[in-house]
Design an enzyme around this catalytic site. Structure first.
Site, PDB file in Angstrom:
ATOM      1  N   CYS A 278       1.013  -1.041   0.030  1.00  0.00           N
ATOM      2  CA  CYS A 278      -0.099  -0.444   0.038  1.00  0.00           C
ATOM      3  C   CYS A 278       0.913   1.232   0.010  1.00  0.00           C
ATOM      4  CB  CYS A 278      -0.777   0.092   1.225  1.00  0.00           C
ATOM      5  SG  CYS A 278      -1.958   0.970   1.004  1.00  0.00           S
ATOM      6  N   CYS A 279       1.879   1.234   0.435  1.00  0.00           N
ATOM      7  CA  CYS A 279       2.239   2.373   0.719  1.00  0.00           C
ATOM      8  C   CYS A 279       3.544   2.697  -0.360  1.00  0.00           C
ATOM      9  CB  CYS A 279       3.868   2.162   1.968  1.00  0.00           C
ATOM     10  SG  CYS A 279       3.318   2.620   3.485  1.00  0.00           S
TER      11      CYS A 279
ATOM     12  N   CYS B  54      -0.384   8.177   7.159  1.00  0.00           N
ATOM     13  CA  CYS B  54      -1.516   8.462   6.620  1.00  0.00           C
ATOM     14  C   CYS B  54      -2.667   8.115   7.095  1.00  0.00           C
ATOM     15  CB  CYS B  54      -1.915   7.123   5.828  1.00  0.00           C
ATOM     16  SG  CYS B  54      -1.197   7.713   3.869  1.00  0.00           S
TER      17      CYS B  54
ATOM     18  N   CYS C  76      -2.920   4.861   9.925  1.00  0.00           N
ATOM     19  CA  CYS C  76      -2.234   3.960   9.875  1.00  0.00           C
ATOM     20  C   CYS C  76      -1.156   5.086  11.578  1.00  0.00           C
ATOM     21  CB  CYS C  76      -1.360   4.177   8.600  1.00  0.00           C
ATOM     22  SG  CYS C  76      -1.761   2.515   7.724  1.00  0.00           S
TER      23      CYS C  76
ATOM     24  N   CYS D 141       7.384   3.301   5.597  1.00  0.00           N
ATOM     25  CA  CYS D 141       7.599   2.878   4.074  1.00  0.00           C
ATOM     26  C   CYS D 141       8.037   2.606   3.636  1.00  0.00           C
ATOM     27  CB  CYS D 141       6.621   4.281   4.230  1.00  0.00           C
ATOM     28  SG  CYS D 141       7.379   5.660   4.078  1.00  0.00           S
TER      29      CYS D 141
END
Length: 241
Positions: free
Chosen positions: A126-127, A209, A212, A237
């Protein structure tokens, strides 16, 4: 009823205030030198307080360093609001990088929107989509890039240097306030009235984010609220690997 004893913006003591002019002069010279040495240096601002300090210096000195930020699509409203606020305050146009829409949709369809809670690999993917790939585009063609990282922030940054070589992108990389303490950063903010994320007033010392990041308790590591479900040694990340 329990009361949450959360992290608070540090109180700036007299000694820190007295040392601030020298630290500021040193930071200004570091940034001037970078702008002189490199024709296309770019600063990756996460809109964190450290990055706002660097932005303030770059804008105040009118340095030829492009500033960009990553709008991941999962930022807190308070973080996203800093983009237009910064542009208005300093009269600069931040380059706003966004993730590839198709890649985001594929991840969500394949794994689920919040699949990053399930494993480190899914969180890193996702990162990669929301941060790393947009950053790669943002520094393409640059001959140097800058970050707001500090040694004091986490165990993974204890050996952080001022200047390093980014072998992946084959360009120079700088961490201009690598040796600043948290209280130094907030002393500069107070002295120069730098705009900062409203979440700092809500016990968020490190902001990523929205899904997170969470508030941190008093006395906890300042990055304890980032990816809190993971081991402290995996809490990056991938932007700085």
């Amino acid at each position: 009823m329990s009361f949450f004893q959360g992290w608070a913006i540090p109180t700036v003591d007299e000694a820190t205030q007295q040392q601030l002019p020298a630290k500021t002069t040193e930071l200004e010279q570091r940034l001037r030198d970078i702008a002189t040495r490199f024709s296309d240096a770019r600063f990756a601002s996460s809109l964190a307080v450290e990055d706002m300090v660097i932005t303030d210096v770059i804008a105040r000195l009118g340095l030829n360093i492009q500033i960009f930020t990553l709008e991941t699509g999962r930022l807190n409203p308070e973080t996203a609001a800093l983009i237009p606020q910064t542009q208005e305050r300093y009269g600069i146009a931040l380059r706003v990088m966004t993730p590839d829409t198709a890649a985001v949709e594929h991840y969500v369809n394949e794994h689920g929107r919040d699949a990053f809670y399930e494993s480190v690999d899914l969180r890193r993917e996702c990162c990669r989509i929301r941060k790393i790939e947009p950053l790669n585009r943002a520094i393409t063609g640059a001959d140097a890039w800058l970050t707001g990282q500090r040694r004091e922030q986490s165990a993974t940054r204890e050996e952080l240097p001022f200047e390093e070589f980014d072998s992946k992108h084959q360009i120079a990389k700088f961490n201009p306030i690598y040796d600043w303490h948290e209280v130094d950063v907030w002393a500069y903010v107070a002295a120069h009235q730098v705009p900062v994320n409203a979440l700092y007033q809500q016990h968020y010392p490190s902001i990523g984010c929205e899904p997170c990041t969470k508030p941190v308790r008093e006395g906890e590591d300042i990055r304890a609220g980032r990816w809190w479900w993971e081991n402290k040694d995996t809490k990056e990340c991938g932007l700085h690997k």
